[in-house]
Design a protein around this motif. Structure first.
Motif, short mmCIF file in Angstrom:
data_model
loop_
_atom_site.label_atom_id
_atom_site.label_comp_id
_atom_site.label_asym_id
_atom_site.label_seq_id
_atom_site.Cartn_x
_atom_site.Cartn_y
_atom_site.Cartn_z
N ALA A 82 18.97 31.85 45.73
CA ALA A 82 18.29 30.64 45.24
C ALA A 82 17.56 29.93 46.36
CB ALA A 82 19.29 29.70 44.58
N GLY A 83 16.92 30.64 47.26
CA GLY A 83 16.20 29.91 48.27
C GLY A 83 15.56 30.74 49.34
N SER A 84 14.87 31.81 49.04
CA SER A 84 14.19 32.58 50.07
C SER A 84 12.71 32.23 50.16
CB SER A 84 14.33 34.08 49.76
OG SER A 84 13.80 34.37 48.50
N ASP A 85 12.22 31.28 49.34
CA ASP A 85 10.82 30.90 49.38
C ASP A 85 10.64 29.65 50.23
OD1 ASP A 85 11.04 29.67 45.95
OD2 ASP A 85 12.19 29.25 47.76
N LEU A 86 9.37 29.32 50.49
CA LEU A 86 9.06 28.18 51.35
C LEU A 86 8.92 26.89 50.57
CD1 LEU A 86 6.50 29.83 53.77
CD2 LEU A 86 8.94 29.43 54.12
N GLY A 87 8.89 26.93 49.27
CA GLY A 87 8.79 25.72 48.48
C GLY A 87 7.38 25.40 48.07
N VAL A 88 7.25 24.30 47.37
CA VAL A 88 5.97 23.85 46.83
C VAL A 88 5.25 23.04 47.90
CG1 VAL A 88 4.89 22.52 44.98
CG2 VAL A 88 6.98 23.83 44.53
N PRO A 89 3.95 23.22 48.06
CA PRO A 89 3.21 22.43 49.06
C PRO A 89 3.07 20.97 48.63
CG PRO A 89 1.72 23.81 47.80
CD PRO A 89 3.10 24.21 47.39
N ASP A 104 14.87 19.13 43.62
CA ASP A 104 15.27 20.28 44.42
C ASP A 104 14.59 20.25 45.78
OD1 ASP A 104 16.61 23.17 43.97
OD2 ASP A 104 14.82 23.40 45.19
N ARG A 105 15.22 20.89 46.76
CA ARG A 105 14.69 20.87 48.13
C ARG A 105 13.35 21.58 48.23
NH1 ARG A 105 15.71 25.78 50.68
NH2 ARG A 105 17.11 27.19 49.54
N ARG A 106 13.07 22.52 47.35
CA ARG A 106 11.80 23.23 47.40
C ARG A 106 10.64 22.38 46.90
NH1 ARG A 106 15.92 25.63 45.39
NH2 ARG A 106 16.81 27.53 46.25
N PRO A 118 13.51 29.02 37.72
CA PRO A 118 12.28 29.70 37.25
C PRO A 118 11.07 28.77 37.19
CG PRO A 118 14.16 30.35 35.91
CD PRO A 118 14.62 29.24 36.78
N LEU A 119 11.29 27.51 36.85
CA LEU A 119 10.18 26.58 36.82
C LEU A 119 9.63 26.34 38.23
CD1 LEU A 119 8.43 24.58 35.21
CD2 LEU A 119 10.21 22.86 35.59
N ILE A 120 10.51 26.19 39.20
CA ILE A 120 10.07 25.99 40.58
C ILE A 120 9.33 27.21 41.10
CG2 ILE A 120 10.88 25.61 42.94
CD1 ILE A 120 13.18 23.97 41.74
N ARG A 121 9.83 28.40 40.79
CA ARG A 121 9.16 29.62 41.25
C ARG A 121 7.79 29.78 40.59
NH1 ARG A 121 14.59 31.91 41.02
NH2 ARG A 121 15.32 32.17 43.15
N ALA A 122 7.67 29.32 39.34
CA ALA A 122 6.35 29.39 38.68
C ALA A 122 5.35 28.48 39.38
CB ALA A 122 6.49 29.01 37.21
N VAL A 123 5.79 27.28 39.76
CA VAL A 123 4.90 26.37 40.47
C VAL A 123 4.57 26.91 41.86
CG1 VAL A 123 4.66 24.03 41.36
CG2 VAL A 123 5.78 24.40 39.16
N THR A 124 5.58 27.46 42.53
CA THR A 124 5.34 28.01 43.87
C THR A 124 4.38 29.18 43.82
OG1 THR A 124 7.60 27.35 44.47
CG2 THR A 124 6.49 28.91 45.93
N GLY A 125 4.50 30.02 42.78
CA GLY A 125 3.61 31.17 42.67
C GLY A 125 2.16 30.78 42.48
N LEU A 126 1.91 29.63 41.86
CA LEU A 126 0.52 29.21 41.66
C LEU A 126 -0.16 28.85 42.98
CD1 LEU A 126 0.82 26.97 38.47
CD2 LEU A 126 0.20 29.38 38.62
#
Length: 560
Positions: A161-168, A191-193, A282-290
């Protein structure tokens, strides 16, 4: 003695086939009982003569019934008149069954009929109560989606649950139709991301978004939830597109899991379509992917070690853990010693670099990959050291943003980054604990460690509700003459089962520290070395590569 009659020989072959295989004698029911019964069922009975008397008819029926003298099969049905047994007949209507058009069509052998066998039915009258409340559409209920839950649980277990850098740093507006969706987006925003993004949640759904943006500029990202049918949803999205500023992205939250609708939404410019039920990750990962940039450098996994109190061996375990990742699991790792004044990473690896963490923290904006590579010290082929100066020549008054920026850039140097955090509490240390992908709390089985470890665990659970709980390592267990809290009671007080329990081995760890070596180098077969390797496999989710066995010819040539 009289002769006994000879028994029939079962193996006697002098038999007549006609006698043994002759058909059975005729029965009163006919030659073939099944066919007689079927024929009787298909042949309608002849009408009784009109001149017969009722008494005589009953007597004839009793005489013709061969089962009249038998007792009834069920005592409760005994009597003059037996209760009828309810059976299903599509051609008859019973009090509990009303035929429908589906039943008539299903039991009609010929759908094209001349009308002689058509079943005439009257539609049941609709009963409307005078005091019945008016019909109101029900609020959509969140449907169960075990597949989505399973996928989310697997992603949580595989990625921690945390290998990405998060949302800008973007602004997000969410317009929700259901209160549950609003609560979910608010939980994701905490969330921290999502800490760098500014999120605003409003109710009203897509209609409220259309009304709001008539006179307001649109943000970087708009989330709209709609429970409308697909045609109306598409029409409202077309109206929203007319008021959106260039560069604005739109995520639609819907209730219909339809691939055709998904493709149509993407064709109209929607960035993503998510179907309920949703979860924060999943919602955070969708935003991060954009907002993921393909040119963004690789980001490794950040693992932070923190001690519940001073002297519990947190730094020693962090150093040996990084060594196990690199040498036992054959993965690239960087050990960053953030204890600027009293760091021991240079001593444990027998290194004395000229530059290190302090130089990078003094000017974090100048730290590029080339300068970072010069500051890192190669301890082995896969392990690099980012050492602390460990001097008291200056006061280290460094902002939390500098620590965050340096840690972010170090993550691009290796797949795994191990942080050795000091015991002192500060704002930047709090940020490092919350931002790390995995957290290891090292404690000893005493009351002070239990109190401090519980405070750390409670803080992490509160600030990282969507992440896995921290790992607990109990070190120096079994010190002679020292009263200790049992391991089971220690874990139950924290609500965490210890991932590793290391016995007290002062001689082993002291010898390794004095020689500038790791425990795996000094005693690779010891319980401490095996336990640290187990912890490395557990957190990294990697297995040690198989070791190639030397061949017989190689050993012979070596002897020669």
């Amino acid at each position: 003695m009289s002769a006994q009659p000879a028994e029939a020989d079962p193996f006697d072959l002098g038999f007549e086939a006609e006698d043994d295989f002759s058909p059975p004698p005729a029965t009163p029911w006919g030659d073939d009982p099944d066919r007689q019964i079927l024929a009787a069922a298909q042949t309608p009975p002849p009408p009784p003569p009109p001149s017969i008397e009722p008494e005589r008819a009953e007597a004839d029926d009793d005489a013709a019934d061969p089962f009249a003298d038998f007792p009834p099969a069920r005592p409760d049905l005994a009597g003059d008149v037996a209760e009828p047994v309810a059976t299903y007949d599509p051609d008859l209507t019973t009090p509990d069954y009303e035929p429908s058009a589906y039943d008539a069509a299903a039991h009609d052998p010929d759908p094209v009929d001349d009308g002689s066998l058509a079943l005439e039915m009257e539609a049941p009258e609709e009963v409307i109560e005078a005091d019945a409340p008016p019909f109101e559409p029900l609020e959509p209920v969140e449907a169960l989606n075990p597949v989505a839950d399973l996928i989310a649980d697997v992603e949580l277990a595989m990625t921690g649950a945390g290998s990405d850098l998060g949302v800008p740093r973007i602004s997000i507006h969410a317009f929700c139709a259901l209160p549950a969706t609003g609560d979910l987006i608010e939980a994701a925003a905490g969330d921290r991301r999502m800490s760098r993004a500014s999120t605003t949640v409003r109710m009203g759904g897509l209609a409220a978004a259309l009304e709001y943006y008539q006179n307001q500029p649109t943000p970087s990202l708009i989330m709209v939830e709609s429970i409308e049918p697909a045609p109306r949803l598409l029409a409202m999205l077309d109206t929203l597109a007319e008021v959106c500023d260039p560069g604005t992205k739109v995520i639609v939250l819907g209730q219909t899991n339809d691939i055709a609708l998904y493709r149509e939404l993407l064709r109209r410019g929607v960035s993503e379509y998510l179907v309920a039920p949703l979860r924060p990750l999943p919602l955070i990962r969708a935003v991060t992917g954009l907002y993921a940039d393909p040119a963004t450098p690789f980001a490794g996994r950040q693992i932070a070690f923190v001690g519940a109190r001073g002297g519990v061996g947190s730094s020693t375990l962090a150093h040996n853990f990084a060594y196990a990742i690199a040498e036992r699991l054959h993965a690239g790792a960087v050990l960053a010693d953030f204890d600027l004044a009293f760091g021991t990473a240079g001593l444990d690896f027998n290194q004395d670099p000229l530059q290190g963490v302090a130089d990078a923290l003094s000017q974090p904006d100048r730290l590029d990959p080339i300068l970072l590579d010069r500051m890192l010290v190669k301890c082995s082929e896969r392990l690099s050291l980012f050492a602390a100066p460990a001097t008291l020549d200056q006061d280290y008054d460094i902002s939390p943003e500098a620590f965050e920026e340096v840690a972010q850039k170090v993550r691009g140097a290796a797949p795994f980054v191990v942080l050795d955090l000091p015991h002192a509490w500060s704002a930047w240390k709090r940020k490092m604990l919350i931002a790390s992908d995995d957290l290891v709390v090292v404690a000893t089985p005493d009351l002070a460690s239990l109190r401090n470890a519980k405070n750390i665990v409670d803080l992490i659970r509160q600030t990282r509700p969507n992440d896995l709980p921290p790992r607990l390592v109990l070190n120096q267990v079994g010190v002679p003459g020292r009263p200790e809290i049992p391991v089971k009671d220690f874990g139950e007080a924290l609500g965490i089962e210890p991932s590793l329990v290391l016995p007290f081995e002062a001689r082993l760890f002291g010898e390794a520290a004095n020689n500038g070596q790791m425990v795996m180098e000094t005693a690779p077969k010891s319980k401490a070395a095996e336990g640290i390797e187990h912890l490395a496999r557990l957190i990294s989710r990697r297995e040690a590569p198989p070791t190639a066995k030397p061949s017989l010819f190689a050993s012979l040539f070596k002897r020669g």
